[in-house]
Design an enzyme around this catalytic site. Structure first.
Site, mmCIF file in Angstrom:
data_model
loop_
_atom_site.group_PDB
_atom_site.id
_atom_site.type_symbol
_atom_site.label_atom_id
_atom_site.label_comp_id
_atom_site.label_asym_id
_atom_site.label_seq_id
_atom_site.Cartn_x
_atom_site.Cartn_y
_atom_site.Cartn_z
ATOM 1 N N LYS A 75 0.854 -1.186 0.000
ATOM 2 C CA LYS A 75 0.000 0.000 0.000
ATOM 3 C C LYS A 75 0.888 1.234 0.000
ATOM 4 O O LYS A 75 1.755 1.375 0.857
ATOM 5 C CB LYS A 75 -0.891 0.000 1.251
ATOM 6 N N ASP B 50 -13.816 3.678 9.806
ATOM 7 C CA ASP B 50 -14.102 3.560 8.371
ATOM 8 C C ASP B 50 -14.540 2.133 8.021
ATOM 9 O O ASP B 50 -14.136 1.584 7.002
ATOM 10 C CB ASP B 50 -12.868 3.958 7.553
#
Length: 181
Positions: free
Chosen positions: A53, A152
């Site tokens: 990532k 989230d």
């Protein structure tokens, strides 16, 4: 809980920058969020499959400025993720800075799909949906006990491996609780 924060902030930051294009063989993008891109990759150190990532530098700078305007320092996703060890949370193996001055994380590669993809494909039964609730709740409870709130949780951040196991991903906007929060 204070002991957790002491351990978290006593970590020495990773100073050596990593050339991700040399270190990792990229096999294709497997995800993209509002602030990052994720690739399936092979780490040339150990030749193991990983998820790489890389966070978007301009967007991260804007987020940092929002934190600074509130008199706060943004907690690094790598620091938070590396500190969490639970079977239903994607394991972060390493984090640091690329030679392009971008933050990166190396995580276990979860071979499967996210919950949104499974639902769209029509391969997700109500029974399967109910089966993932307890492990997701257990993982969130564990994170909360460590002083971390994910903030989230959504289908895109719930990964299902090929055996149907669920893992929570993306602690990018997580909040670290202080005593009394």
């Amino acid at each position: 809980m204070m002991e957790f924060f002491k351990r978290l902030f006593q970590r020495a930051p990773k100073i050596e920058k990593v050339d991700v294009k040399r270190r990792f063989e990229l096999h294709g993008r497997v995800g993209q969020g509002s602030m990052s891109k994720v690739w399936r990759a092979t780490d040339t150190i150990g030749s193991k499959p990983v998820a790489l990532k890389v966070l978007d530098k301009p967007r991260l700078a804007r987020l940092d400025n929002r934190f600074k305007s509130l008199g706060l320092k943004r907690p690094h996703e790598g620091e938070i993720s590396l500190s969490l060890r639970h079977p239903n949370i994607v394991k972060t193996l390493e984090y640091g800075i690329t030679t392009d001055d971008e933050e990166y994380l190396v995580m276990e590669f979860v071979d499967g799909v996210n919950l949104r993809q499974a639902m769209k494909a029509g391969r997700f039964t109500p029974e399967q949906a109910l089966a993932i609730v307890p492990p997701v709740c257990e993982a969130l409870q564990y994170a909360h006990e460590q002083g971390i709130v994910h903030r989230d949780i959504k289908p895109e951040n719930l990964l299902l491996d090929k055996n149907g196991r669920v893992k929570i991903a993306d602690f990018g906007i997580a909040k670290m609780l202080r005593d009394g929060d």
